[in-house]
Write an enzyme that holds these catalytic residues in place. Structure first.
Site, PDB file in Angstrom:
ATOM      1  N   GLY A  56       2.600   2.175  10.815  1.00  0.00           N
ATOM      2  CA  GLY A  56       3.570   3.263  10.660  1.00  0.00           C
ATOM      3  C   GLY A  56       4.271   3.634  11.953  1.00  0.00           C
ATOM      4  O   GLY A  56       4.948   4.659  12.036  1.00  0.00           O
ATOM      5  N   LYS A  85       0.165   4.300  -0.324  1.00  0.00           N
ATOM      6  CA  LYS A  85      -0.445   5.493   0.289  1.00  0.00           C
ATOM      7  C   LYS A  85      -0.191   6.731  -0.593  1.00  0.00           C
ATOM      8  O   LYS A  85      -0.179   6.627  -1.804  1.00  0.00           O
ATOM      9  CB  LYS A  85       0.053   5.657   1.725  1.00  0.00           C
ATOM     10  CG  LYS A  85      -0.150   4.376   2.549  1.00  0.00           C
ATOM     11  CD  LYS A  85       0.107   4.561   4.018  1.00  0.00           C
ATOM     12  CE  LYS A  85      -0.138   3.233   4.746  1.00  0.00           C
ATOM     13  NZ  LYS A  85       0.030   3.337   6.188  1.00  0.00           N
ATOM     14  N   ASN A  89       0.867  -1.179   0.000  1.00  0.00           N
ATOM     15  CA  ASN A  89       0.000   0.000   0.000  1.00  0.00           C
ATOM     16  C   ASN A  89       0.904   1.230   0.000  1.00  0.00           C
ATOM     17  O   ASN A  89       1.503   1.564   1.021  1.00  0.00           O
ATOM     18  CB  ASN A  89      -0.884  -0.052   1.264  1.00  0.00           C
ATOM     19  CG  ASN A  89      -1.698   1.212   1.448  1.00  0.00           C
ATOM     20  OD1 ASN A  89      -1.794   2.045   0.559  1.00  0.00           O
ATOM     21  ND2 ASN A  89      -2.298   1.355   2.629  1.00  0.00           N
ATOM     22  N   HIS A 136      -9.423   1.278   4.830  1.00  0.00           N
ATOM     23  CA  HIS A 136      -8.147   1.420   5.539  1.00  0.00           C
ATOM     24  C   HIS A 136      -8.345   2.356   6.738  1.00  0.00           C
ATOM     25  O   HIS A 136      -9.119   3.308   6.662  1.00  0.00           O
ATOM     26  CB  HIS A 136      -7.079   1.966   4.583  1.00  0.00           C
ATOM     27  CG  HIS A 136      -5.717   1.931   5.194  1.00  0.00           C
ATOM     28  ND1 HIS A 136      -5.275   2.901   6.057  1.00  0.00           N
ATOM     29  CD2 HIS A 136      -4.725   1.017   5.112  1.00  0.00           C
ATOM     30  CE1 HIS A 136      -4.056   2.590   6.465  1.00  0.00           C
ATOM     31  NE2 HIS A 136      -3.696   1.448   5.904  1.00  0.00           N
ATOM     32  N   SER A 174       3.391  -2.161  10.298  1.00  0.00           N
ATOM     33  CA  SER A 174       4.845  -2.231  10.486  1.00  0.00           C
ATOM     34  C   SER A 174       5.446  -3.582  10.118  1.00  0.00           C
ATOM     35  O   SER A 174       6.359  -4.071  10.779  1.00  0.00           O
ATOM     36  CB  SER A 174       5.230  -1.846  11.924  1.00  0.00           C
ATOM     37  OG  SER A 174       4.873  -0.497  12.171  1.00  0.00           O
ATOM     38  N   GLU A 205      -6.699   4.718   7.845  1.00  0.00           N
ATOM     39  CA  GLU A 205      -6.489   6.148   7.563  1.00  0.00           C
ATOM     40  C   GLU A 205      -7.721   6.755   6.911  1.00  0.00           C
ATOM     41  O   GLU A 205      -8.040   7.923   7.123  1.00  0.00           O
ATOM     42  CB  GLU A 205      -5.225   6.321   6.695  1.00  0.00           C
ATOM     43  CG  GLU A 205      -3.974   6.107   7.535  1.00  0.00           C
ATOM     44  CD  GLU A 205      -2.803   5.507   6.783  1.00  0.00           C
ATOM     45  OE1 GLU A 205      -2.783   5.559   5.543  1.00  0.00           O
ATOM     46  OE2 GLU A 205      -1.892   4.980   7.463  1.00  0.00           O
ATOM     47  N   GLU A 231      -5.425  -4.896  10.589  1.00  0.00           N
ATOM     48  CA  GLU A 231      -4.369  -3.912  10.814  1.00  0.00           C
ATOM     49  C   GLU A 231      -4.643  -3.165  12.115  1.00  0.00           C
ATOM     50  O   GLU A 231      -5.422  -2.194  12.128  1.00  0.00           O
ATOM     51  CB  GLU A 231      -4.326  -2.904   9.663  1.00  0.00           C
ATOM     52  CG  GLU A 231      -4.008  -3.532   8.325  1.00  0.00           C
ATOM     53  CD  GLU A 231      -3.459  -2.502   7.358  1.00  0.00           C
ATOM     54  OE1 GLU A 231      -2.326  -2.687   6.901  1.00  0.00           O
ATOM     55  OE2 GLU A 231      -4.140  -1.499   7.087  1.00  0.00           O
TER      56      GLU A 231
HETATM   57  P1  PGA Z   1       2.919   0.258   7.630  1.00  0.00           P
HETATM   58  O1  PGA Z   1       1.458   0.472   6.988  1.00  0.00           O
HETATM   59  O2  PGA Z   1       3.463  -1.031   7.082  1.00  0.00           O
HETATM   60  O3  PGA Z   1       3.716   1.447   7.200  1.00  0.00           O
HETATM   61  O4  PGA Z   1       2.728   0.183   9.124  1.00  0.00           O
HETATM   62  C1  PGA Z   1       0.593  -0.604   6.811  1.00  0.00           C
HETATM   63  C2  PGA Z   1      -0.727  -0.130   6.235  1.00  0.00           C
HETATM   64  O5  PGA Z   1      -1.199   0.936   6.630  1.00  0.00           O
HETATM   65  O6  PGA Z   1      -1.327  -0.799   5.376  1.00  0.00           O
END
Ligand code: PGA
Length: 263
Positions: free
Chosen positions: A177, A15, A13, A99, A217, A101, A171
């Site tokens: 992140g 983003k 992803n 997601h 992560s 976010e 997640e």
């Molecule tokens: P990350 O993001 O691996 O940077 O923690 C995962 C995601 O949001 O899909």
């Protein structure tokens, strides 16, 4: 369930990252690194602007394309939105929906997730439905309640056949992140809970066929221990998918976990 072999899915992803030329460069590098893989589904999810160019770059490769969101209507006066037929036209096979976010910053709800999932399925796009609790929710002992509402809300009204085209991604928001990954046991516990929800809503057989990715992560260093968990079927990767080498390493980990599972 014994004997069921789900194909792990490793999805990147990206983003809000990568211009078109950067996206094509990353894809081209990745393509060479994962060219030998035949046992894991590899997906990249660039921003909307780069979808079409990345689609050309992955032509006749084993990499599949996903969008990061979709709107529930096919067309009309919805300024700024992108529809499922448009994503299909741009070369997508998958779309990430719900997601954290999007839920946190853009007002996505279980209901809007559900409408988007239905729109995606109606146009032959496979939804990757994201679910996950926030830190305060985990600390308050509400993880299962939140996961249950995300899962049942997201898939409400789907037939078993519809569900079989869906991927779920667990997640934990506190792991996205932040560098804080869920432990393999924490991940397995929630994945197993999700599979239990699917068993209740459909059947053990249907539930055993659904791929449940872990995200938050995921890095080359922790991917293997997560992916050997019996209900963890791959990873949704953010930060570590922005470099071809680290993403390809995670794919390699998935391939070797898969081989270990087969032995
Ligand atoms: P990350 O993001 O691996 O940077 O923690 C995962 C995601 O949001 O899909």
């Amino acid at each position: 369930m014994e004997g069921i072999m789900r194909i792990p899915i490793i999805a990147g992803n990206w983003k809000l990252n990568k211009t078109i030329s950067e996206a094509v460069a990353l894809t081209t590098a990745l393509k060479a690194l994962v060219a030998d893989n035949t046992s894991v589904e590899v997906i990249v999810a660039p921003p909307f602007t780069a979808l079409s160019a990345v689609s050309d770059a992955i032509a006749s490769s084993n990499i599949r394309l996903a969008a990061q969101d979709v709107y529930s209507e096919d067309s009309g006066a919805f300024t700024g939105e992108v529809s499922a037929p448009m994503l299909k036209d741009a070369g997508c096979d998958y779309v990430i929906i719900g997601h954290s976010e999007r839920r946190q910053y853009f007002g996505e709800t279980n209901d809007s997730v559900n409408q988007k999932v239905k729109a995606a399925l109606a146009h032959d796009l496979k939804p990757i439905i994201c679910v996950g609790e926030q830190l305060e929710e985990r600390e308050a002992g509400q993880t299962e309640t939140v996961i249950k509402s995300h899962v049942t809300g997201g898939i409400a009204g789907l037939s078993a056949a519809d569900l079989s085209s869906c991927v779920l991604a667990y997640e934990p928001v506190w792991a996205i992140g932040t560098g804080k990954t869920a432990t393999p046991d924490q991940a397995q516990e929630v994945h197993n809970f999700i599979r239990g929800l699917l068993t209740e809503a459909y059947s053990a057989e249907v539930a055993s066929q659904i791929c449940i990715q872990y995200g938050g992560s995921v890095k080359p260093e922790n991917a293997a221990e997560l992916m050997v968990q019996p209900d963890v079927d791959g990873a949704l990767v953010g930060g570590a998918s922005l470099e071809a080498e680290s993403f390809a390493k995670i794919v390699e980990m998935a391939v070797s976990s898969q081989l270990r599972g087969w032995l």
